[in-house]
Enzyme design. Structure first.
Site, PDB file in Angstrom:
ATOM      1  CB  ALA A 144      17.513 -24.415 -11.119  1.00  0.00           C
ATOM      2  CB  VAL A 204       3.207 -17.105  -8.602  1.00  0.00           C
ATOM      3  CG1 VAL A 204       1.910 -16.756  -7.906  1.00  0.00           C
ATOM      4  CG2 VAL A 204       4.404 -16.649  -7.774  1.00  0.00           C
ATOM      5  N   GLY A 205       5.479 -19.603  -9.316  1.00  0.00           N
ATOM      6  CA  GLY A 205       6.630 -19.912 -10.163  1.00  0.00           C
ATOM      7  C   GLY A 205       7.616 -20.789  -9.432  1.00  0.00           C
ATOM      8  CB  THR A 206       8.881 -23.790  -9.292  1.00  0.00           C
ATOM      9  OG1 THR A 206       9.860 -24.522  -8.556  1.00  0.00           O
ATOM     10  CG2 THR A 206       8.511 -24.548 -10.553  1.00  0.00           C
ATOM     11  CG  ASP A 222      17.714 -15.392 -15.778  1.00  0.00           C
ATOM     12  OD1 ASP A 222      17.759 -15.725 -16.985  1.00  0.00           O
ATOM     13  OD2 ASP A 222      17.137 -16.071 -14.915  1.00  0.00           O
ATOM     14  N   GLY A 244      14.680 -22.192  -6.433  1.00  0.00           N
ATOM     15  CA  GLY A 244      13.644 -21.914  -5.452  1.00  0.00           C
ATOM     16  C   GLY A 244      12.262 -21.857  -6.059  1.00  0.00           C
ATOM     17  CB  THR A 245       9.093 -22.806  -5.058  1.00  0.00           C
ATOM     18  OG1 THR A 245       9.673 -23.991  -5.604  1.00  0.00           O
ATOM     19  CG2 THR A 245       7.629 -22.744  -5.472  1.00  0.00           C
ATOM     20  CB  VAL A 246       8.017 -17.256  -6.261  1.00  0.00           C
ATOM     21  CG1 VAL A 246       7.294 -15.991  -5.804  1.00  0.00           C
ATOM     22  CG2 VAL A 246       9.509 -16.984  -6.406  1.00  0.00           C
ATOM     23  CE  LYS A 272      14.039 -17.457  -5.569  1.00  0.00           C
ATOM     24  NZ  LYS A 272      14.842 -16.712  -6.538  1.00  0.00           N
TER      25      LYS A 272
END
Length: 334
Positions: free
Chosen positions: A35, A31-33, A125, A37-39, A54
């Site tokens: 710098a 669902v997302g990536t 952020d 990590g990736t989820v 994650k």
């Protein structure tokens, strides 16, 4: 297709990345990536709920990365809030979503910020990419990897520029939770306009874009700046008057514009807090004061410690081993 791995675990490849997770988690989808990590979303068969997992990219490659991984883990364990956890079939927040119950979405964002800020934490952020909504219009604040305590040193060169508070851009002064309020104002403005409000090409251009609307600061604000270079730069700018936000958001209600006027103030000391913003008439339709909870203070002792890499690893594993998921799956942050 998941294949058997270690006992009690299964291995699955998602977008050319191998994930090895407990067998209770199935149907992993990215669902997302970013710098760090990736989820992936996954179905938790034991809890009967959708969760987020994650995977950090090389979390122990250096002391800095290890400390960052440790801090993110502790923050996730500490946060227990309906607008901070991850539940249901969520998707990344898109610009088109601004048409869907604006009041409810912004209300949930501020409710989540009130909880986060009450623990003494700044997200720092906050941006559309770190928000998610589900078909029921429930909003979640994601990604605490960059969050820091309010009284710790912050650099200002890691957040997305378009949603960055003006005091962060030139390192003007000590930052407070109101950097998140500025970001929330930018996100609300984007939901109303369908495009970013401040879209600068670099740091100084971003500041110029902001001042086209806020106007150049008065002398009483300039004296608060800690940097003499910042004072000289601001004094050198041509005087620009503050714009009436009603002219920019002509299709929005006056109560919506009132919220923006209180969030998008150049002086961070004058910006409304999340708790104060929730009191505004714009949110009265959705407001439930009993749900606007506060968090226990976050213990920042370890976050400001300089330790060898092996010790950060040890502390991280200890946090993992002592984690006890809450019984209510709706509040599962990990």
């Amino acid at each position: 297709m998941a294949v058997r791995s270690r006992t009690g675990f299964s291995r699955q490849e998602v977008n050319r990345t191998v994930w090895e997770v407990p067998e209770r988690y199935r149907d992993l989808k990215q669902v997302g990536t970013g710098a760090y990590g990736t989820v992936c979303s996954a179905w938790d068969r034991r809890a009967g709920a959708q969760v987020a997992i994650k995977k950090l990219h090389r979390p122990f490659q250096s002391k800095l990365f290890a400390k960052r991984a440790y801090r993110e883990l502790r923050l996730l364990k500490h946060m227990r809030h309906e607008n901070r956890s991850f539940r249901g079939h969520f998707r990344p927040f898109l610009n088109a979503d601004y048409k869907i119950k604006l009041q409810f979405l912004v209300y949930q964002m501020l409710k989540g910020l009130k909880y986060i800020h009450s623990a003494g934490i700044i997200h720092r952020d906050l941006k559309p990419g770190n928000l998610a909504i589900n078909p029921d219009c429930e909003l979640k604040i994601l990604d605490f990897g960059l969050a820091r305590q309010a009284d710790a040193e912050m650099t200002g060169y890691v957040v997305t520029r378009w949603y960055r508070a003006p005091e962060v851009i030139l390192n003007w002064m000590h930052y407070t939770q109101t950097v998140d309020i500025w970001s929330a104002g930018c996100i609300m403005a984007e939901m109303l306009l369908g495009k970013p409000l401040f879209k600068g090409n670099d740091h100084l251009d971003q500041l110029r874009e902001i001042m086209k609307i806020t106007g150049t600061p008065a002398a009483d604000f300039i004296v608060k700046l800690q940097s003499q270079d910042a004072k000289n730069y601001i004094r050198s700018l041509p005087k620009v008057p503050k714009k009436d936000l009603h002219s920019i958001f002509s299709k929005a209600s006056s109560s919506a514009v009132c919220v923006l006027e209180k969030m998008l103030l150049l002086d961070p000391e004058q910006r409304v807090s999340a708790s104060e913003a929730l009191d505004l008439p714009f949110f009265s339709e959705y407001r439930d004061a009993d749900e606007e909870t506060e968090a226990l203070p976050y213990d920042q002792t370890m976050d400001n410690t300089d330790l060898p890499l092996d010790q950060w690893k040890r502390h991280t594993f200890t946090e993992i081993l002592t984690f006890r998921p809450p019984r209510d799956s709706r509040e599962t942050s990990l």
